[in-house]
Design an enzyme around this catalytic site. Structure first.
Site, PDB file in Angstrom:
ATOM      1  N   CYS A 130       0.858  -1.226   0.428  1.00 21.40           N
ATOM      2  CA  CYS A 130       0.106   0.423  -0.347  1.00 21.40           C
ATOM      3  C   CYS A 130       0.923   1.405  -0.090  1.00 21.40           C
ATOM      4  CB  CYS A 130      -1.132  -0.051   1.358  1.00 21.40           C
ATOM      5  SG  CYS A 130      -0.301  -0.364   2.581  1.00 21.40           S
ATOM      6  N   HIS A 243      -2.785   6.381   4.786  1.00 21.42           N
ATOM      7  CA  HIS A 243      -1.641   6.529   5.019  1.00 21.42           C
ATOM      8  C   HIS A 243      -1.394   7.515   4.788  1.00 21.42           C
ATOM      9  CE1 HIS A 243      -1.430   1.722   5.796  1.00 21.42           C
ATOM     10  NE2 HIS A 243      -0.944   2.088   4.655  1.00 21.42           N
TER      11      HIS A 243
HETATM   12  N1  NAP Z   1      -4.786  -3.693   4.003  1.00 22.97           N
HETATM   13  C1  NAP Z   1      -4.541  -2.667   3.293  1.00 22.97           C
HETATM   14  O1  NAP Z   1      -4.121  -1.777   3.140  1.00 22.97           O
HETATM   15  C2  NAP Z   1      -3.091  -3.431   2.259  1.00 22.97           C
HETATM   16  C3  NAP Z   1      -2.641  -2.809   1.278  1.00 22.97           C
HETATM   17  C4  NAP Z   1      -2.162  -4.071   0.240  1.00 22.97           C
HETATM   18  C5  NAP Z   1      -2.065  -5.203   0.860  1.00 22.97           C
HETATM   19  N2  NAP Z   1      -3.079  -5.904   1.441  1.00 22.97           N
HETATM   20  C6  NAP Z   1      -2.575  -7.720   1.417  1.00 22.97           C
HETATM   21  O2  NAP Z   1      -4.213  -8.132   1.688  1.00 22.97           O
HETATM   22  C7  NAP Z   1      -4.368  -9.142   2.101  1.00 22.97           C
HETATM   23  C8  NAP Z   1      -5.665  -8.849   2.760  1.00 22.97           C
HETATM   24  O3  NAP Z   1      -5.501  -8.255   3.389  1.00 22.97           O
HETATM   25  P1  NAP Z   1      -6.909  -7.687   4.966  1.00 22.97           P
HETATM   26  O4  NAP Z   1      -6.496  -5.901   5.250  1.00 22.97           O
HETATM   27  O5  NAP Z   1      -8.454  -7.676   3.575  1.00 22.97           O
HETATM   28  O6  NAP Z   1      -6.573  -8.360   5.688  1.00 22.97           O
HETATM   29  P2  NAP Z   1      -8.314  -8.365   6.617  1.00 22.97           P
HETATM   30  O7  NAP Z   1      -8.942  -8.355   6.607  1.00 22.97           O
HETATM   31  O8  NAP Z   1      -7.547  -9.309   7.812  1.00 22.97           O
HETATM   32  O9  NAP Z   1      -8.923 -10.287   5.770  1.00 22.97           O
HETATM   33  C9  NAP Z   1      -8.236 -11.650   5.214  1.00 22.97           C
HETATM   34  C10 NAP Z   1      -8.896 -12.174   4.525  1.00 22.97           C
HETATM   35  O10 NAP Z   1      -8.135 -12.964   4.198  1.00 22.97           O
HETATM   36  C11 NAP Z   1      -9.395 -14.354   4.079  1.00 22.97           C
HETATM   37  N3  NAP Z   1      -8.348 -15.030   4.394  1.00 22.97           N
HETATM   38  C12 NAP Z   1      -7.699 -15.353   5.948  1.00 22.97           C
HETATM   39  N4  NAP Z   1      -6.935 -16.854   5.728  1.00 22.97           N
HETATM   40  C13 NAP Z   1      -7.609 -16.995   4.911  1.00 22.97           C
HETATM   41  C14 NAP Z   1      -7.468 -18.472   4.464  1.00 22.97           C
HETATM   42  N5  NAP Z   1      -6.601 -19.812   4.617  1.00 22.97           N
HETATM   43  N6  NAP Z   1      -8.352 -19.315   3.238  1.00 22.97           N
HETATM   44  C15 NAP Z   1      -9.073 -18.420   3.158  1.00 22.97           C
HETATM   45  N7  NAP Z   1      -9.100 -17.022   3.185  1.00 22.97           N
HETATM   46  C16 NAP Z   1      -8.275 -16.875   3.961  1.00 22.97           C
HETATM   47  C17 NAP Z   1     -10.339 -14.327   5.890  1.00 22.97           C
HETATM   48  O11 NAP Z   1     -11.737 -14.628   5.449  1.00 22.97           O
HETATM   49  P3  NAP Z   1     -12.006 -15.013   7.173  1.00 22.97           P
HETATM   50  O12 NAP Z   1     -13.107 -14.300   7.268  1.00 22.97           O
HETATM   51  O13 NAP Z   1     -12.431 -16.924   6.493  1.00 22.97           O
HETATM   52  O14 NAP Z   1     -10.931 -15.159   7.642  1.00 22.97           O
HETATM   53  C18 NAP Z   1     -10.323 -12.477   4.965  1.00 22.97           C
HETATM   54  O15 NAP Z   1     -11.833 -12.677   4.401  1.00 22.97           O
HETATM   55  C19 NAP Z   1      -3.415  -9.256   2.781  1.00 22.97           C
HETATM   56  O16 NAP Z   1      -2.026 -10.232   1.966  1.00 22.97           O
HETATM   57  C20 NAP Z   1      -2.296  -7.341   3.082  1.00 22.97           C
HETATM   58  O17 NAP Z   1      -1.380  -8.099   3.159  1.00 22.97           O
HETATM   59  C21 NAP Z   1      -3.470  -5.285   2.644  1.00 22.97           C
END
Ligand code: NAP
Length: 340
Positions: A130, A243
């Site tokens: 990000c 950010h």
């Molecule tokens: N937040 C940011 O600013 C940002 C920016 C760039 C990249 N990212 C990346 O995007 C990804 C998600 O981030 P987020 O902020 O959305 O996280 P989050 O709010 O914690 O959500 C995680 C998601 O992943 C799913 N998940 C986790 N483990 C899983 C598994 N074993 N099988 C299938 N689904 C699974 C969860 O499903 P359940 O609800 O069923 O657990 C949920 O839908 C990460 O890789 C992060 O590094 C985030």
């Protein structure tokens, strides 16, 4: 005829924004499927004015789907992205798993849209970190004009950058400081995040920098120009979404601050808000829900020959993740994929 689209991680912060943005931008989708872990089977998520019920990613058959937007973290991505890619579905991944693979393009459509064509090697495209995404949108037009030699960046990163648990920890800890008996010890973060700042995001590297800082260096080189030197200090701050970055740039050629402002005004994805008066700049709470990368405080750095300073703010769940992923899908559609 539109595309058949999968959103994996649809219950997460990024996945929910992906669904919002697909609907807002009227992405040409004939079908959208929401996937998450088994824990979320049947959980309802919004897609425009529709409600989708989440399916379990385990065992899901990706064949016949054109594009899968992944936001499920590196471990689960490692397990499921190759299955989707092998089934002929192009994966656009938000985790850091594939970003540094030379055979996988790392794309910010305002900066290197042509890199999308490289998806063909592995059927996977990576979305940057990000803090990198918003920074390179600002760097690219300035680099094209005056060639950036060195970037010194300090970030002020919101808790939503670390997922749902990060948001909950800031909320609960803040409440706990006021309500006796509800105190919350740090769990997701290494120190108290409420009313505090933490100069540590992701793991420590051997040279004393953190992985988040290393990502900004490696990803800027891959997306913009391998010759650019970058040094970063990444800091978590008690902000829910958005950010911010204080960026110092050193150029090969002189670039006047007024010209830089004009260049940035014309550049794709950027909104300049730069009045030298009280409130004449953007702060993170104002960028939430927006598509733009906001640039403020553009000024000469007179301590070096060709220097500029600027302040860069963007919604990390949008430009930093979901919006960029949808823009990649749009670019892929325009350049490479046939609909239907
Ligand atoms: N937040 C940011 O600013 C940002 C920016 C760039 C990249 N990212 C990346 O995007 C990804 C998600 O981030 P987020 O902020 O959305 O996280 P989050 O709010 O914690 O959500 C995680 C998601 O992943 C799913 N998940 C986790 N483990 C899983 C598994 N074993 N099988 C299938 N689904 C699974 C969860 O499903 P359940 O609800 O069923 O657990 C949920 O839908 C990460 O890789 C992060 O590094 C985030």
């Amino acid at each position: 005829m539109g595309y058949k689209v999968v959103v994996a991680g649809a219950t997460g912060n990024v996945g929910r924004e992906m669904l919002n943005i697909l609907a807002e931008r009227e992405f040409p989708a004939d079908e959208v499927v929401a996937l998450a872990s088994r824990r979320s089977l049947g959980t309802e998520v919004s897609y425009g004015d529709k409600t989708l019920k989440c399916k379990d990613i385990e065992g899901f058959d990706f064949s016949g789907y054109d594009i899968a937007l992944f936001a499920i973290g590196s471990d689960a991505t490692k397990q499921y992205a190759p299955i989707a890619a092998k089934a002929g579905c192009v994966v656009i991944d938000n985790s850091s798993l594939y970003r540094y693979d030379p055979e996988i393009p790392l794309v910010v459509p305002e900066v290197n849209p042509e890199a999308v064509d490289g998806y063909i090697k592995k059927n996977i495209i990576a979305n940057p970190n990000c803090s990198t995404a918003q920074m390179v949108v600002a760097l690219k037009p300035l680099h094209d004009r005056a060639k950036i030699k060195r970037v010194v960046v300090s970030t002020y990163q919101s808790v939503s950058g670390s997922g749902k648990e990060g948001i909950d920890e800031l909320w609960d800890q803040t409440k706990g400081l006021y309500v006796p008996g509800q105190e919350k010890e740090p769990k997701k973060f290494t120190k108290q995040i409420a009313f505090n700042v933490i100069p540590h995001i992701d793991v420590f590297m051997e040279d004393g920098s953190t992985k988040e800082e290393w990502k900004m260096v490696a990803e800027t080189k891959k997306i913009v120009d391998p010759a650019i030197k970058v040094t970063a200090t990444c800091v978590r701050v008690p902000v829910f979404v958005g950010h911010s970055e204080a960026i110092n740039l050193e150029f090969e050629e002189f670039l006047d601050e007024d010209e830089a402002r004009d260049i940035l005004r014309e550049a794709p994805g950027i909104l300049v808000v730069d009045k030298r008066e009280d409130g004449g700049y953007v702060t993170p709470v104002e960028c939430v829900g927006d598509y733009a990368t906001f640039i403020s405080r553009i000024r000469q750095d007179s301590t070096i020959e060709n220097g500029l300073n600027l302040w860069c703010v963007s919604d990390n769940l949008r430009k930093g993740a979901a919006l960029n992923a949808v823009q990649i899908a749009e670019t892929l559609g325009k350049r490479c994929l046939k609909k239907g």
